[in-house]
Scaffold this active site. Structure first.
Site, short mmCIF file in Angstrom:
data_model
loop_
_atom_site.label_atom_id
_atom_site.label_comp_id
_atom_site.label_asym_id
_atom_site.label_seq_id
_atom_site.Cartn_x
_atom_site.Cartn_y
_atom_site.Cartn_z
N ARG A 98 0.85 -1.19 0.00
CA ARG A 98 0.00 0.00 0.00
C ARG A 98 0.89 1.24 0.00
O ARG A 98 1.95 1.25 0.64
CB ARG A 98 -0.88 0.04 1.25
CG ARG A 98 -2.17 -0.72 1.12
CD ARG A 98 -3.19 -0.05 0.21
NE ARG A 98 -4.40 -0.83 0.05
CZ ARG A 98 -4.61 -1.76 -0.89
NH1 ARG A 98 -3.69 -2.03 -1.79
NH2 ARG A 98 -5.74 -2.40 -0.96
N ASP A 149 4.09 0.37 -7.36
CA ASP A 149 2.78 0.12 -7.99
C ASP A 149 1.67 0.85 -7.22
O ASP A 149 0.56 0.98 -7.74
CB ASP A 149 2.50 -1.39 -7.99
CG ASP A 149 1.20 -1.74 -8.74
OD1 ASP A 149 1.03 -1.24 -9.88
OD2 ASP A 149 0.37 -2.48 -8.19
N GLU A 190 -3.28 8.17 -4.59
CA GLU A 190 -3.61 7.66 -5.93
C GLU A 190 -4.79 8.44 -6.51
O GLU A 190 -5.70 8.80 -5.76
CB GLU A 190 -3.94 6.17 -5.84
CG GLU A 190 -2.73 5.37 -5.39
CD GLU A 190 -2.97 3.86 -5.31
OE1 GLU A 190 -4.07 3.40 -5.67
OE2 GLU A 190 -2.05 3.16 -4.89
N HIS A 248 -1.09 0.92 -10.00
CA HIS A 248 -1.80 -0.01 -9.10
C HIS A 248 -2.46 -1.14 -9.92
O HIS A 248 -3.69 -1.29 -9.93
CB HIS A 248 -2.86 0.74 -8.28
CG HIS A 248 -3.30 0.00 -7.06
ND1 HIS A 248 -3.66 0.61 -5.89
CD2 HIS A 248 -3.43 -1.34 -6.82
CE1 HIS A 248 -4.02 -0.30 -4.99
NE2 HIS A 248 -3.87 -1.50 -5.53
P1 NAP Z 1 -1.73 -11.10 4.33
O1 NAP Z 1 -1.67 -12.54 3.97
O2 NAP Z 1 -2.61 -10.67 5.44
O3 NAP Z 1 -0.24 -10.63 4.59
C1 NAP Z 1 0.08 -9.46 5.25
C2 NAP Z 1 1.34 -9.74 6.06
O4 NAP Z 1 1.77 -8.51 6.63
C3 NAP Z 1 1.10 -10.70 7.19
O5 NAP Z 1 1.95 -11.80 6.99
C4 NAP Z 1 1.50 -9.96 8.44
O6 NAP Z 1 2.35 -10.79 9.21
C5 NAP Z 1 2.31 -8.78 7.91
N1 NAP Z 1 2.17 -7.60 8.76
C6 NAP Z 1 1.05 -7.08 9.28
N2 NAP Z 1 1.35 -5.98 9.99
C7 NAP Z 1 2.67 -5.81 9.90
C8 NAP Z 1 3.58 -4.86 10.41
N3 NAP Z 1 3.15 -3.85 11.19
N4 NAP Z 1 4.89 -4.98 10.09
C9 NAP Z 1 5.31 -5.98 9.29
N5 NAP Z 1 4.50 -6.93 8.79
C10 NAP Z 1 3.20 -6.84 9.09
O7 NAP Z 1 -2.18 -10.25 3.08
P2 NAP Z 1 -1.85 -10.51 1.53
O8 NAP Z 1 -2.93 -11.25 0.90
O9 NAP Z 1 -0.44 -11.01 1.41
O10 NAP Z 1 -1.91 -8.98 0.99
C11 NAP Z 1 -1.02 -8.02 1.50
C12 NAP Z 1 -1.36 -6.64 0.99
O11 NAP Z 1 -1.00 -6.51 -0.38
C13 NAP Z 1 -2.84 -6.25 0.98
O12 NAP Z 1 -3.30 -5.88 2.27
C14 NAP Z 1 -2.88 -5.10 0.01
O13 NAP Z 1 -2.65 -3.88 0.67
C15 NAP Z 1 -1.69 -5.39 -0.92
N6 NAP Z 1 -2.13 -5.71 -2.28
C16 NAP Z 1 -1.77 -4.89 -3.30
C17 NAP Z 1 -2.15 -5.19 -4.60
C18 NAP Z 1 -1.75 -4.33 -5.75
O14 NAP Z 1 -2.47 -4.28 -6.75
N7 NAP Z 1 -0.59 -3.68 -5.70
C19 NAP Z 1 -2.94 -6.31 -4.86
C20 NAP Z 1 -3.30 -7.12 -3.79
C21 NAP Z 1 -2.88 -6.82 -2.50
P3 NAP Z 1 2.38 -10.74 10.78
O15 NAP Z 1 0.93 -10.86 11.21
O16 NAP Z 1 3.24 -11.89 11.16
O17 NAP Z 1 2.98 -9.43 11.14
C1 8YV Z 2 -6.93 -4.13 -6.53
C2 8YV Z 2 -5.66 -4.29 -4.26
O1 8YV Z 2 -6.31 -3.52 -7.64
O2 8YV Z 2 -6.51 -6.36 -3.55
C3 8YV Z 2 -6.09 -5.26 -3.22
O3 8YV Z 2 -5.96 -4.91 -2.04
O4 8YV Z 2 -5.14 -3.27 -3.96
C4 8YV Z 2 -5.82 -4.66 -5.71
O5 8YV Z 2 -5.93 -6.01 -5.90
C5 8YV Z 2 -7.98 -3.29 -5.98
O6 8YV Z 2 -8.55 -3.65 -4.79
C6 8YV Z 2 -9.09 -3.09 -7.01
O7 8YV Z 2 -9.39 -1.80 -7.05
#
Ligand code: NAP
Ligand code: 8YV
Length: 309
Positions: free
Chosen positions: A227, A251, A256, A274
């Site tokens: 994020r 990304d 945004e 993104h």
């Molecule tokens: P997830 O499985 O919940 O992973 C998040 C990880 O972050 C957990 O392993 C958690 O581990 C760690 N965490 C939480 N708080 C923390 C802190 N203060 N310091 C360090 N680590 C911390 O979620 P995910 O499915 O992998 O998704 C992660 C994030 O990717 C989403 O929340 C979203 O913001 C982002 N995302 C972006 C896109 C994009 O289009 N760019 C797409 C999808 C997702 P611990 O609990 O062990 O700390």
């Molecule tokens: C998406 C994301 O692009 O899953 C998330 O948290 O940031 C991305 O997968 C978004 O949610 C769709 O607008």
């Protein structure tokens, strides 16, 4: 008569069509409804990962029962306020993990090997004056992951295929073979590439700050697919401009769709809109999961993907 549903985010056409087939979709915004339509009977709200769903918005929707997020991140949703009202919140985990991890590797390779500038160099004809400058080797380098969750772990698996030495930080160590550092500063000091794969919210705000960038150093690279709020973007722009950071590939952004303008003129940066999860396959899977959550809620079944307690 179809039930009415409030939509407050831009969604892909495939999901719009599926929603319209089952609901009367009321187009609104994060402040309530844009069109001033009545909302007293709205029981479901659809948002996306970037949406803000405040306590105030929920208060304007007295019949609200479920908030369905098209995205895995739900840091913009006031989950506590939803819980107080017994409003369900769902999201779309897992189905997008592969794409986001693939994209993190694409950004990492792209910035290390200077793909964006090399492409310009070839197109402009500058090649006639001599070869392109050397870039940075990825295979065997040290990778640090902030947030070893679903996406972080998938990035680690991919990086292992590049013989990278993997380390991570999180709130607690996990039962994995990667090196654990309890702070982002310690992790940054130990790696060449630092990838942010953690979600947003108060707990991660500006986790990557000037101190972390200093620890990563002038030969270090930052990649952010988590994020925008996790990274102090102005500090990144300054460090890149002053040669205190080798490169960054982002990304997601703090504001945004407008990245910090100081980033735009820099060569040692890749900026994508993104889009890490935005493949046709994954958008379809995310849409299907949104619809599955809505259908389960309607029929009183267990929700396929509620946000964790
Ligand atoms: P997830 O499985 O919940 O992973 C998040 C990880 O972050 C957990 O392993 C958690 O581990 C760690 N965490 C939480 N708080 C923390 C802190 N203060 N310091 C360090 N680590 C911390 O979620 P995910 O499915 O992998 O998704 C992660 C994030 O990717 C989403 O929340 C979203 O913001 C982002 N995302 C972006 C896109 C994009 O289009 N760019 C797409 C999808 C997702 P611990 O609990 O062990 O700390
Ligand atoms: C998406 C994301 O692009 O899953 C998330 O948290 O940031 C991305 O997968 C978004 O949610 C769709 O607008």
């Amino acid at each position: 008569m179809k039930p009415r549903l409030l939509k407050i985010a831009r969604l892909p056409a495939m999901l719009d069509h599926a929603l319209q087939a089952a609901y009367e979709v009321v187009e609104g915004d994060e402040a309530g409804t844009g069109s001033g339509e009545a909302t007293a009977d709205i029981r479901a709200l659809v948002a996306n990962g970037e949406s803000t769903v405040t306590r105030q918005l929920m208060a304007r929707l007295p019949a609200l029962e479920i908030i369905v997020v098209f995205g895995v991140g739900y840091d913009g949703v006031d989950v506590e306020a939803a819980r107080e009202r017994g409003i369900e919140v769902t999201h779309t985990p897992d189905v997008l993990t592969d794409d986001v991890a693939d994209f993190a590797m694409a950004l990492l390779l792209g910035i290390a090997r200077n793909l964006r500038v090399a492409d310009q160099f070839t197109r402009s004809g500058a090649w006639s004056d001599g070869p392109f400058r050397f870039s940075r080797k990825v295979s065997g380098a040290r990778l640090g992951i902030i947030g070893l969750g679903r996406i972080g772990a998938a990035i680690a698996r991919r990086a292992a295929g590049f013989d990278m030495h993997i380390a991570y930080t999180g709130r607690r160590p996990q039962a994995v073979d990667y090196a654990y550092y309890s702070t982002a500063v310690e992790l940054a000091a130990a790696v060449d590439f630092l990838v942010v794969a953690v979600g947003g919210g108060a707990g991660t705000y500006h986790l990557v700050d000037t101190q972390v960038l200093e620890a990563l150093g002038p030969d270090g690279y930052l990649i952010n697919v988590g994020r925008g709020s996790v990274v102090d973007e102005a500090a990144v722009a300054l460090a890149l401009a002053q040669g205190r950071l080798a490169g960054a590939a982002l990304d997601v952004y703090e504001n945004e769709p407008r990245p910090d303008p100081d980033l735009l003129a820099l060569d040692n940066v890749i900026l994508t809109p993104h889009m890490a999860s935005a493949t046709l396959d994954t958008r379809q899977a995310m849409s299907d999961l949104v619809m599955a959550n809505l259908q389960a809620w309607h029929s009183g079944m267990a929700l396929p993907s509620p946000v964790p307690l």
